[in-house]
Scaffold this motif. Structure first.
Motif, PDB file in Angstrom:
ATOM      1  N   ILE A  42       0.840  -1.205   0.000  1.00 34.12           N
ATOM      2  CA  ILE A  42       0.000   0.000   0.000  1.00 34.12           C
ATOM      3  C   ILE A  42       0.874   1.254   0.000  1.00 34.12           C
ATOM      4  O   ILE A  42       0.606   2.205  -0.740  1.00 34.12           O
ATOM      5  N   LEU A  43       1.929   1.260   0.797  1.00 32.84           N
ATOM      6  CA  LEU A  43       2.821   2.422   0.824  1.00 32.84           C
ATOM      7  C   LEU A  43       3.583   2.587  -0.485  1.00 32.84           C
ATOM      8  O   LEU A  43       3.814   3.713  -0.941  1.00 32.84           O
ATOM      9  N   LEU A  44       3.951   1.477  -1.113  1.00 34.13           N
ATOM     10  CA  LEU A  44       4.610   1.546  -2.411  1.00 34.13           C
ATOM     11  C   LEU A  44       3.654   2.113  -3.462  1.00 34.13           C
ATOM     12  O   LEU A  44       4.039   2.964  -4.280  1.00 34.13           O
ATOM     13  N   PHE A  45       2.402   1.667  -3.427  1.00 32.18           N
ATOM     14  CA  PHE A  45       1.410   2.195  -4.360  1.00 32.18           C
ATOM     15  C   PHE A  45       1.141   3.679  -4.081  1.00 32.18           C
ATOM     16  O   PHE A  45       0.987   4.461  -5.017  1.00 32.18           O
ATOM     17  N   LEU A  46       1.112   4.061  -2.808  1.00 29.85           N
ATOM     18  CA  LEU A  46       0.918   5.468  -2.451  1.00 29.85           C
ATOM     19  C   LEU A  46       2.055   6.324  -3.004  1.00 29.85           C
ATOM     20  O   LEU A  46       1.813   7.413  -3.554  1.00 29.85           O
ATOM     21  N   SER A  47       3.280   5.853  -2.882  1.00 26.43           N
ATOM     22  CA  SER A  47       4.407   6.632  -3.409  1.00 26.43           C
ATOM     23  C   SER A  47       4.335   6.728  -4.935  1.00 26.43           C
ATOM     24  O   SER A  47       4.658   7.778  -5.506  1.00 26.43           O
ATOM     25  N   ALA A  48       3.899   5.664  -5.597  1.00 23.56           N
ATOM     26  CA  ALA A  48       3.737   5.720  -7.053  1.00 23.56           C
ATOM     27  C   ALA A  48       2.626   6.697  -7.433  1.00 23.56           C
ATOM     28  O   ALA A  48       2.750   7.432  -8.418  1.00 23.56           O
ATOM     29  N   LEU A  49       1.540   6.717  -6.658  1.00 23.00           N
ATOM     30  CA  LEU A  49       0.452   7.658  -6.924  1.00 23.00           C
ATOM     31  C   LEU A  49       0.892   9.104  -6.728  1.00 23.00           C
ATOM     32  O   LEU A  49       0.522   9.976  -7.516  1.00 23.00           O
ATOM     33  N   ILE A  50       1.656   9.351  -5.693  1.00 21.95           N
ATOM     34  CA  ILE A  50       2.129  10.718  -5.443  1.00 21.95           C
ATOM     35  C   ILE A  50       3.041  11.173  -6.576  1.00 21.95           C
ATOM     36  O   ILE A  50       2.936  12.307  -7.058  1.00 21.95           O
ATOM     37  N   LEU A  51       3.915  10.281  -7.027  1.00 24.12           N
ATOM     38  CA  LEU A  51       4.790  10.619  -8.150  1.00 24.12           C
ATOM     39  C   LEU A  51       3.982  10.868  -9.417  1.00 24.12           C
ATOM     40  O   LEU A  51       4.220  11.850 -10.137  1.00 24.12           O
ATOM     41  N   LEU A  52       2.988  10.014  -9.679  1.00 19.68           N
ATOM     42  CA  LEU A  52       2.123  10.199 -10.844  1.00 19.68           C
ATOM     43  C   LEU A  52       1.343  11.499 -10.742  1.00 19.68           C
ATOM     44  O   LEU A  52       1.198  12.223 -11.727  1.00 19.68           O
ATOM     45  N   PHE A  53       0.856  11.821  -9.541  1.00 14.90           N
ATOM     46  CA  PHE A  53       0.127  13.074  -9.331  1.00 14.90           C
ATOM     47  C   PHE A  53       1.011  14.276  -9.643  1.00 14.90           C
ATOM     48  O   PHE A  53       0.613  15.181 -10.382  1.00 14.90           O
ATOM     49  N   LEU A  97      -5.186   8.056 -16.566  1.00 18.20           N
ATOM     50  CA  LEU A  97      -3.880   7.825 -15.943  1.00 18.20           C
ATOM     51  C   LEU A  97      -4.015   7.043 -14.639  1.00 18.20           C
ATOM     52  O   LEU A  97      -3.309   6.048 -14.420  1.00 18.20           O
ATOM     53  N   PHE A  98      -4.914   7.487 -13.789  1.00 19.93           N
ATOM     54  CA  PHE A  98      -5.053   6.823 -12.496  1.00 19.93           C
ATOM     55  C   PHE A  98      -5.783   5.491 -12.617  1.00 19.93           C
ATOM     56  O   PHE A  98      -5.535   4.580 -11.839  1.00 19.93           O
ATOM     57  N   LEU A  99      -6.659   5.360 -13.601  1.00 21.91           N
ATOM     58  CA  LEU A  99      -7.309   4.080 -13.851  1.00 21.91           C
ATOM     59  C   LEU A  99      -6.292   3.043 -14.324  1.00 21.91           C
ATOM     60  O   LEU A  99      -6.333   1.887 -13.887  1.00 21.91           O
ATOM     61  N   ILE A 100      -5.376   3.441 -15.174  1.00 24.49           N
ATOM     62  CA  ILE A 100      -4.322   2.536 -15.629  1.00 24.49           C
ATOM     63  C   ILE A 100      -3.416   2.160 -14.460  1.00 24.49           C
ATOM     64  O   ILE A 100      -3.036   0.985 -14.312  1.00 24.49           O
ATOM     65  N   ALA A 101      -3.063   3.129 -13.623  1.00 29.77           N
ATOM     66  CA  ALA A 101      -2.221   2.831 -12.461  1.00 29.77           C
ATOM     67  C   ALA A 101      -2.921   1.854 -11.521  1.00 29.77           C
ATOM     68  O   ALA A 101      -2.290   0.912 -11.011  1.00 29.77           O
TER      69      ALA A 101
END
Length: 124
Positions: free
Chosen positions: A5-16, A108-112
Motif C-alpha cells: 500500500i505504501l509503495l502504491f501510495l508513493s507511485a500515486l504521489i509521483l504520478l500526481f 492515468l489513475f485508472l491505468i495505475a
C-alpha cells in the motif's frame, strides 16, 4: 500488505506530481471552469482507496477481489459525478483543453490502479 500500500501510495504521489504539473504547463493559457488540482486530488485519493479496499478483500476473500475492484470503480465514478456535478457537468461549453484535462487524469489513475490490482491478484 502495508508495504504494498505504501509503495502504491508513493507511485500515486509521483504520478500526481508529474501529471498535474505537466498538464498545468501544457495548458497554461487556458482558464478552466473547474479546479484542476481538485480533479487530480480526487483521482489520487480515490485510486488509493480503491487499491486499499482490493488489498483487504484479497486478504480475506481472495476469490471476490476482482468483484470488489469492479464495484469500487463504479462507486468512484459515482462519487466523481456527485462531487463535480456543478462545476463540470452543468457547463455545456467546455473547450477542448478542458475536456482533455478532465479525461487525462481519469485514464492515468485508472491505468495505475489496474496495473497495481492485476499485480496484486496475480501474486495471490
Amino acid at each position: 500488505m502495508i508495504k504494498r500500500i505504501l509503495l502504491f501510495l508513493s507511485a500515486l504521489i509521483l504520478l500526481f506530481i508529474v501529471s498535474y504539473f505537466l498538464n498545468s504547463y501544457l495548458v497554461v493559457e487556458e482558464e478552466f471552469s473547474f479546479s484542476l488540482l481538485k480533479i487530480y486530488l480526487f483521482h489520487t485519493i480515490a485510486a488509493l482507496i480503491v487499491y486499499t479496499v482490493v488489498e483487504f478483500v484479497a486478504d480475506y476473500l481472495p476469490n471476490q477481489a476482482g468483484y470488489a475492484y469492479l464495484a469500487s470503480i463504479f462507486i468512484k465514478i459515482g462519487f466523481f459525478v456527485l462531487i463535480f456535478n456543478s462545476s463540470v457537468f452543468d457547463n455545456d461549453n467546455l473547450s477542448r483543453p478542458e475536456k482533455i484535462s478532465l479525461v487525462a487524469p481519469l485514464f492515468l489513475f485508472l491505468i495505475a490502479e489496474a496495473i497495481a490490482v492485476s499485480k496484486l491478484l496475480n501474486s495471490k
